[in-house]
Write a protein that holds these residues in place. Structure first.
Motif, short mmCIF file in Angstrom:
data_model
loop_
_atom_site.label_atom_id
_atom_site.label_comp_id
_atom_site.label_asym_id
_atom_site.label_seq_id
_atom_site.Cartn_x
_atom_site.Cartn_y
_atom_site.Cartn_z
N LEU A 149 4.15 13.51 -2.97
CA LEU A 149 4.18 13.09 -1.57
C LEU A 149 5.27 12.05 -1.39
O LEU A 149 5.45 11.18 -2.25
N ALA A 201 6.56 9.00 1.06
CA ALA A 201 6.29 8.10 2.19
C ALA A 201 7.63 7.43 2.53
O ALA A 201 8.55 8.08 3.01
N GLY A 252 9.65 6.30 0.24
CA GLY A 252 10.55 6.73 -0.84
C GLY A 252 11.19 5.58 -1.59
O GLY A 252 12.00 5.80 -2.50
N CYS A 253 10.81 4.34 -1.28
CA CYS A 253 11.48 3.17 -1.88
C CYS A 253 11.12 3.02 -3.36
O CYS A 253 11.92 2.56 -4.16
N THR A 292 6.08 1.73 2.97
CA THR A 292 4.89 1.93 3.81
C THR A 292 3.61 1.34 3.20
O THR A 292 3.51 1.13 1.99
N SER A 352 2.08 1.89 -0.69
CA SER A 352 1.69 0.68 -1.43
C SER A 352 0.26 0.77 -1.95
O SER A 352 -0.01 0.42 -3.09
N ASP A 355 1.07 -7.00 -3.54
CA ASP A 355 0.63 -8.05 -2.61
C ASP A 355 -0.36 -7.47 -1.60
O ASP A 355 -1.33 -8.12 -1.22
C1 LIG Z 1 12.53 -3.16 -5.90
C2 LIG Z 1 11.11 -3.18 -5.40
C3 LIG Z 1 10.47 -4.40 -5.27
C4 LIG Z 1 9.14 -4.43 -4.80
N1 LIG Z 1 8.50 -5.63 -4.66
C5 LIG Z 1 7.21 -5.66 -4.24
C6 LIG Z 1 6.50 -6.90 -4.12
O1 LIG Z 1 7.01 -7.99 -4.39
N2 LIG Z 1 5.21 -6.85 -3.69
C7 LIG Z 1 4.60 -5.66 -3.37
O2 LIG Z 1 3.43 -5.69 -2.99
N3 LIG Z 1 5.24 -4.49 -3.46
C8 LIG Z 1 6.52 -4.46 -3.90
N4 LIG Z 1 7.16 -3.25 -4.03
C9 LIG Z 1 6.43 -2.01 -3.69
C10 LIG Z 1 6.71 -1.62 -2.23
O3 LIG Z 1 6.24 -2.62 -1.36
C11 LIG Z 1 6.02 -0.29 -1.86
O4 LIG Z 1 4.68 -0.40 -2.20
C12 LIG Z 1 6.59 0.88 -2.59
O5 LIG Z 1 7.94 1.00 -2.27
C13 LIG Z 1 5.83 2.18 -2.23
O6 LIG Z 1 5.89 2.43 -0.85
P1 LIG Z 1 6.77 3.64 -0.31
O7 LIG Z 1 6.42 3.83 1.13
O8 LIG Z 1 8.19 3.41 -0.65
O9 LIG Z 1 6.16 4.84 -1.15
P2 LIG Z 1 6.87 6.04 -1.93
O10 LIG Z 1 7.89 5.54 -2.88
O11 LIG Z 1 7.29 7.10 -0.97
O12 LIG Z 1 5.58 6.58 -2.74
C14 LIG Z 1 4.99 5.82 -3.78
C15 LIG Z 1 3.89 6.68 -4.44
O13 LIG Z 1 2.76 6.79 -3.58
C16 LIG Z 1 2.48 8.16 -3.25
N5 LIG Z 1 2.10 8.17 -1.83
C17 LIG Z 1 2.83 7.71 -0.80
N6 LIG Z 1 2.14 7.79 0.35
C18 LIG Z 1 0.94 8.32 0.03
C19 LIG Z 1 -0.23 8.66 0.80
N7 LIG Z 1 -0.29 8.44 2.12
N8 LIG Z 1 -1.29 9.18 0.13
C20 LIG Z 1 -1.25 9.37 -1.22
N9 LIG Z 1 -0.17 9.09 -1.98
C21 LIG Z 1 0.91 8.56 -1.37
C22 LIG Z 1 3.79 8.89 -3.54
O14 LIG Z 1 3.58 10.26 -3.85
C23 LIG Z 1 4.33 8.11 -4.72
O15 LIG Z 1 3.71 8.53 -5.92
C24 LIG Z 1 8.48 -3.20 -4.48
C25 LIG Z 1 9.15 -1.97 -4.62
C26 LIG Z 1 10.45 -1.95 -5.07
C27 LIG Z 1 11.15 -0.62 -5.18
#
Ligand SMILES: Cc1cc2nc3c(=O)[nH]c(=O)nc-3n(C[C@H](O)[C@H](O)[C@H](O)COP(=O)(O)OP(=O)(O)OC[C@H]3O[C@@H](n4cnc5c(N)ncnc54)[C@H](O)[C@@H]3O)c2cc1C
Length: 259
Positions: free
Chosen positions: A27, A29, A31-32, A104, A108, A117
């Motif tokens: 999936l 979301a 993509g970060c 998203t 997270s 967090d």
């Molecule tokens: C460089 C970096 C620094 C960060 N620092 C922090 C920090 O200090 N504190 C913090 O809390 N977070 C931090 N994060 C995490 C960030 O906040 C997000 O949680 C992370 O990027 C995932 O969110 P996304 O939307 O990008 O998900 P994606 O990268 O799109 O997906 C992440 C995973 O979740 C799955 N997924 C996505 N959506 C769903 C859904 N609705 N149902 C089921 N599965 C799903 C995907 O398949 C994938 O496996 C960091 C991330 C990065 C890359």
């Protein structure tokens, strides 16, 4: 960077769920996080067309769609005034504004990162996750489950007068937390959650009254230290994290006592 053989923008949750039952599907979301992986994905299923990017408020709760961005949470006046700025506090250190416009809530929470967090802070509130097939369950229960192939659709946050505070220690402003503590008060009782230990955030299972004095706080801290696991990594040693857990718990209690 990951690669994908096929990209599908899901038209319905049912379609996304069906596709996601295959192990080669992932999936998408914001993509970060995925962007940093080297996964070889069969089908990449984009959740961006399902209308899950809304923050809705009723008399009894907020309903947060899985595709709500961290920036929407950070800047929502309704959420921040209902929960004393918690949503701003739990997101504002995460990388930068452009990143928070993309990452998203669903990504997270579903990923259940040990450093999260959002997971730590939301466990201090009374939340339920809504999964497409499994339905609603308390966030605390979901946080303990292993990764699965269901879809996180929304998070429901009760408006029940619980007052939260959130504290983290970071080596640098936008780095991952070395340790995070969220606490909340309702009816004179305090709930404490400790995250980034660096294991998944957990609620401490010991009583702590809002009116606790120094001795009562120390008794709570001793229970917390024996109950939770802490470990060392490049950001801090186990011993340092244990020390931080006591310090941040004390600060959270003081902040709640000050109102
Ligand atoms: C460089 C970096 C620094 C960060 N620092 C922090 C920090 O200090 N504190 C913090 O809390 N977070 C931090 N994060 C995490 C960030 O906040 C997000 O949680 C992370 O990027 C995932 O969110 P996304 O939307 O990008 O998900 P994606 O990268 O799109 O997906 C992440 C995973 O979740 C799955 N997924 C996505 N959506 C769903 C859904 N609705 N149902 C089921 N599965 C799903 C995907 O398949 C994938 O496996 C960091 C991330 C990065 C890359």
């Amino acid at each position: 960077m990951f690669t994908a053989q096929q990209y599908v923008k899901a038209a319905t949750l049912e379609e996304a769920w069906q596709l996601n039952q295959k192990r080669s599907t992932t999936l998408l979301a914001g993509g970060c996080w995925l962007r940093l992986t080297r996964r070889r994905v069969g089908t990449l299923v984009d959740l961006g067309g399902l209308g899950l990017d809304t923050i809705e408020e009723t008399e009894g709760e907020f309903s947060l769609g899985a595709m709500v961005t961290l920036r929407q949470l950070e800047t929502s006046q309704a959420l921040n005034s209902a929960f004393g700025g918690l949503f701003k506090e739990m997101t504002r250190h995460i990388v930068g504004v452009q990143f928070r416009n993309c990452a998203t809530l669903g990504g997270s929470i579903a990923a259940r990162f040990g450093f999260s967090d959002l997971l730590c802070a939301l466990l201090a509130l009374d939340c339920e996750v809504e999964l497409f097939k499994a339905g609603r369950m308390p966030l605390e229960q979901y946080a303990k489950l292993p990764a699965d192939r269901d879809i996180l659709v929304r998070i429901h946050v009760k408006k029940n007068g619980r007052r939260p505070v959130y504290q983290t220690m970071r080596n640098a402003e936008t780095d991952l937390p070395v340790l995070a503590v969220a606490a909340s008060e309702k009816d004179g009782q305090v709930r404490v959650v400790v995250g980034a230990r660096p294991a998944r955030a957990e609620v401490v299972n010991a009583p702590l009254a809002l009116a606790a004095d120094k001795a009562a706080l120390e008794a709570f801290q001793a229970a917390m230290q024996s109950q939770l696991t802490f470990a060392g990594n490049m950001r801090g040693s186990e011993e340092y994290r244990r020390h931080l857990a006591n310090v941040l718990t004390g600060r959270c209690l003081a902040a709640l006592q000050e109102g």
